[in-house]
Design a protein around this motif. Structure first.
Motif, PDB file in Angstrom:
ATOM      1  N   ARG A 164       0.856  -1.190   0.000  1.00 38.34           N
ATOM      2  CA  ARG A 164       0.000   0.000   0.000  1.00 38.34           C
ATOM      3  C   ARG A 164       0.888   1.235   0.000  1.00 38.34           C
ATOM      4  NH1 ARG A 164      -1.697   3.855   3.335  1.00 38.34           N
ATOM      5  NH2 ARG A 164      -3.885   4.508   3.457  1.00 38.34           N
ATOM      6  N   HIS A 165       0.539   2.180  -0.861  1.00 39.17           N
ATOM      7  CA  HIS A 165       1.260   3.449  -0.871  1.00 39.17           C
ATOM      8  C   HIS A 165       0.966   4.205   0.420  1.00 39.17           C
ATOM      9  CE1 HIS A 165       2.653   3.179  -4.963  1.00 39.17           C
ATOM     10  NE2 HIS A 165       1.426   2.900  -5.377  1.00 39.17           N
ATOM     11  N   ILE A 166       1.877   5.076   0.784  1.00 39.86           N
ATOM     12  CA  ILE A 166       1.701   5.883   1.985  1.00 39.86           C
ATOM     13  C   ILE A 166       1.601   7.346   1.572  1.00 39.86           C
ATOM     14  CG2 ILE A 166       4.185   6.005   2.407  1.00 39.86           C
ATOM     15  CD1 ILE A 166       3.517   5.980   5.422  1.00 39.86           C
ATOM     16  N   TYR A 167       0.637   8.033   2.131  1.00 39.52           N
ATOM     17  CA  TYR A 167       0.456   9.453   1.860  1.00 39.52           C
ATOM     18  C   TYR A 167       1.381  10.267   2.757  1.00 39.52           C
ATOM     19  CZ  TYR A 167      -3.722   7.966  -0.619  1.00 39.52           C
ATOM     20  OH  TYR A 167      -4.590   7.355  -1.487  1.00 39.52           O
ATOM     21  N   VAL A 168       1.688  11.471   2.313  1.00 35.18           N
ATOM     22  CA  VAL A 168       2.597  12.332   3.071  1.00 35.18           C
ATOM     23  C   VAL A 168       2.054  12.598   4.475  1.00 35.18           C
ATOM     24  CG1 VAL A 168       3.673  14.619   3.164  1.00 35.18           C
ATOM     25  CG2 VAL A 168       3.542  13.389   0.997  1.00 35.18           C
ATOM     26  N   SER A 169       0.760  12.838   4.590  1.00 34.14           N
ATOM     27  CA  SER A 169       0.174  13.090   5.917  1.00 34.14           C
ATOM     28  C   SER A 169       0.314  11.867   6.821  1.00 34.14           C
ATOM     29  CB  SER A 169      -1.300  13.491   5.795  1.00 34.14           C
ATOM     30  OG  SER A 169      -2.037  12.466   5.171  1.00 34.14           O
ATOM     31  N   GLU A 170       0.225  10.672   6.237  1.00 35.85           N
ATOM     32  CA  GLU A 170       0.406   9.443   7.016  1.00 35.85           C
ATOM     33  C   GLU A 170       1.862   9.291   7.442  1.00 35.85           C
ATOM     34  OE1 GLU A 170      -3.124   6.836   4.869  1.00 35.85           O
ATOM     35  OE2 GLU A 170      -1.063   6.640   4.167  1.00 35.85           O
ATOM     36  N   LEU A 171       2.775   9.618   6.533  1.00 41.15           N
ATOM     37  CA  LEU A 171       4.201   9.539   6.858  1.00 41.15           C
ATOM     38  C   LEU A 171       4.529  10.471   8.019  1.00 41.15           C
ATOM     39  CD1 LEU A 171       6.883   8.229   6.003  1.00 41.15           C
ATOM     40  CD2 LEU A 171       7.239  10.203   4.512  1.00 41.15           C
TER      41      LEU A 171
END
Length: 74
Positions: free
Chosen positions: A51-58
């Motif tokens: 699953r890709h990770i979004y910047v806000s999640e990072l």
């Protein structure tokens, strides 16, 4: 689509989580209380690069695990 970078980032997240002594479930709960709505399943998929990770999640991972972006990004 090339998921090799996602895999490497996921492994960095996993290493940081394990260094904090957290399970995937515990990490997901902490992320959720900080406003990042990720389930244990989503954390697991991020850790293995499915699953890709979004910047806000990072950013939420960084704050929750108390690490720097340099520690999460190769």
């Amino acid at each position: 689509m090339d998921y090799s970078y996602d895999f490497v980032v996921g492994q960095q997240i996993r290493a940081a989580r394990e260094a904090c002594g957290l399970t995937q479930e515990e990490l997901a709960a902490r992320l959720q209380t900080s406003g990042c709505d990720l389930t244990r399943s989503a954390v697991a998929k991020i850790e293995v690069g499915q699953r890709h990770i979004y910047v806000s999640e990072l950013r939420a991972f960084r704050d929750t695990l108390n690490v720097t972006f340099d520690q999460l990004l190769p």
